[in-house]
Scaffold this active site. Structure first.
Site, PDB file in Angstrom:
ATOM      1  N   ASP A  82      -3.274  -0.604  -3.487  1.00 24.35           N
ATOM      2  CA  ASP A  82      -1.883  -0.711  -3.043  1.00 24.35           C
ATOM      3  C   ASP A  82      -0.935  -0.946  -4.221  1.00 24.35           C
ATOM      4  O   ASP A  82      -1.286  -1.626  -5.193  1.00 24.35           O
ATOM      5  CB  ASP A  82      -1.769  -1.870  -2.051  1.00 24.35           C
ATOM      6  CG  ASP A  82      -0.546  -1.758  -1.160  1.00 24.35           C
ATOM      7  OD1 ASP A  82      -0.079  -0.631  -0.953  1.00 24.35           O
ATOM      8  OD2 ASP A  82      -0.083  -2.802  -0.661  1.00 24.35           O
ATOM      9  N   HIS A 208       5.301  -0.618   5.240  1.00 26.36           N
ATOM     10  CA  HIS A 208       4.979  -1.745   4.371  1.00 26.36           C
ATOM     11  C   HIS A 208       5.618  -3.013   4.937  1.00 26.36           C
ATOM     12  O   HIS A 208       6.569  -2.953   5.709  1.00 26.36           O
ATOM     13  CB  HIS A 208       5.497  -1.482   2.953  1.00 26.36           C
ATOM     14  CG  HIS A 208       4.610  -0.595   2.156  1.00 26.36           C
ATOM     15  ND1 HIS A 208       3.949  -1.027   1.025  1.00 26.36           N
ATOM     16  CD2 HIS A 208       4.250   0.698   2.332  1.00 26.36           C
ATOM     17  CE1 HIS A 208       3.225  -0.034   0.534  1.00 26.36           C
ATOM     18  NE2 HIS A 208       3.401   1.032   1.310  1.00 26.36           N
ATOM     19  N   ASN A 230       0.698  -1.908   6.749  1.00 23.42           N
ATOM     20  CA  ASN A 230       0.110  -2.816   5.777  1.00 23.42           C
ATOM     21  C   ASN A 230       0.296  -4.268   6.212  1.00 23.42           C
ATOM     22  O   ASN A 230       1.406  -4.673   6.552  1.00 23.42           O
ATOM     23  CB  ASN A 230       0.758  -2.627   4.410  1.00 23.42           C
ATOM     24  CG  ASN A 230       0.420  -1.289   3.783  1.00 23.42           C
ATOM     25  OD1 ASN A 230      -0.238  -0.442   4.387  1.00 23.42           O
ATOM     26  ND2 ASN A 230       0.860  -1.092   2.561  1.00 23.42           N
ATOM     27  N   ALA A 232      -0.746  -8.203   4.870  1.00 21.43           N
ATOM     28  CA  ALA A 232      -1.318  -8.994   3.782  1.00 21.43           C
ATOM     29  C   ALA A 232      -1.050 -10.484   3.965  1.00 21.43           C
ATOM     30  O   ALA A 232      -1.970 -11.277   4.168  1.00 21.43           O
ATOM     31  CB  ALA A 232      -0.763  -8.516   2.440  1.00 21.43           C
ATOM     32  N   THR A 233       0.215 -10.884   3.893  1.00 19.69           N
ATOM     33  CA  THR A 233       0.576 -12.302   3.870  1.00 19.69           C
ATOM     34  C   THR A 233       0.063 -13.048   5.100  1.00 19.69           C
ATOM     35  O   THR A 233      -0.472 -14.159   4.993  1.00 19.69           O
ATOM     36  CB  THR A 233       2.103 -12.461   3.762  1.00 19.69           C
ATOM     37  OG1 THR A 233       2.569 -11.722   2.633  1.00 19.69           O
ATOM     38  CG2 THR A 233       2.485 -13.920   3.606  1.00 19.69           C
TER      39      THR A 233
END
Length: 290
Positions: A82, A208, A230, A232-233
């Site tokens: 990424d 994103h 996406n 992630a956090t």
């Protein structure tokens, strides 16, 4: 089954109105958790690693772990790099076994973004690897890439069409109002912009900044053409909070298995919820024919 390119997975997702979750992982347990979630729900999966994680663990270690996990799984799995700005690192990841890479040259003028993307397309396509590029700037922080809120620029639909035509890139991440990290308020997503981009661009679009977007907004993004989300956090927080709970109850704990097992379980549950939200549950059968 072996790791696969995400290109056909995302093309199928866009054509059939669902989205594939792309989950950033930083440890073996996180990788195992998202793979187990995909296997349990029969969802196609994209495992992601940031540049920071690649530098921390090494692309060869990550690709080897993802390859083993994929070989033991019945669902199609892709491995994605990424937000990378380093051409040499992209090449190294492809050689290590990554099946998807992102060249992020969005901070440059349009012509330079095209030039850098073309350079990656030439290498990656020859290796059968998916390429993702970004147009506009997604706000927030992704490793060492920081885009202030006032600098975040929305992608122009006409430029998106021209960019795809000039580069031949198979997946595009347009800036449409999302941000990396957890939102302080409700995200200001430009849904009309997504529709105008999707009307002009046939390739799958990438959302994103998928952590913390309200459910109804995610569903609307997917319905308009976003085929990859996406996350992630949110996953890091869930994973870390589970570990903190173990130490809060037992400050003297020193066996990593004692805190990694509950952390892995919590992350798996969170990943399953994201797969449900993406509409990808059960879609692996459409891709594998099993």
């Amino acid at each position: 089954m072996p790791l696969v390119s995400s290109t056909p997975l995302l093309q199928q997702a866009r054509a059939n109105g669902y989205c594939i979750g792309a989950f950033n992982v930083h440890t073996l347990e996180m990788l195992q958790a998202v793979v187990e979630a995909a296997e349990e729900t029969q969802s196609p999966l994209i495992i992601q690693s940031t540049v920071g994680t690649v530098k921390h663990l090494g692309p060869e270690y990550i690709a080897a772990a993802a390859t083993v996990a994929s070989n033991l799984s019945s669902v199609p799995i892709a491995l994605h790099l990424d937000h990378c700005t380093d051409f040499d690192l992209i090449v190294r990841c492809i050689r290590a076994g990554y099946t998807s890479v992102m060249i992020d040259a969005s901070r440059f003028p349009f012509e330079e973004n095209v030039r850098q993307t073309l350079k990656v397309v030439e290498v990656a396509k020859a290796a059968g690897v998916n390429i993702e590029a970004e147009l506009g700037k997604v706000g927030g922080v992704e490793d060492d890439i920081v885009v202030a809120e006032h600098e975040a620029l929305m992608a122009d639909p006409d430029e998106c069409a021209k960019f795809v035509e000039l580069t031949g890139v198979p997946t595009l991440a347009p800036a449409i109002g999302t941000a990396h990290g957890i939102y302080k308020g409700e995200p200001k997503i430009d849904f009309d912009r997504i529709k105008r981009i999707a009307d002009k661009v046939e390739v799958p679009l990438v959302l994103h900044g998928g952590s913390g977007i309200p459910e109804e907004q995610v569903r609307r993004c997917v319905s308009l053409g976003m085929a990859k989300m996406n996350v992630a956090t949110e996953l890091r927080i869930v994973f870390s909070d589970a570990i903190k709970e173990v130490f809060a109850a037992n400050p003297d704990e020193n066996d990593p298995r004692s805190y990694m097992v509950p952390a892995k379980k919590a992350l798996k549950e969170a990943a399953i919820e994201k797969m449900r939200l993406c509409g990808s549950i059960g879609k692996a059968k459409e891709l594998t024919g099993r």
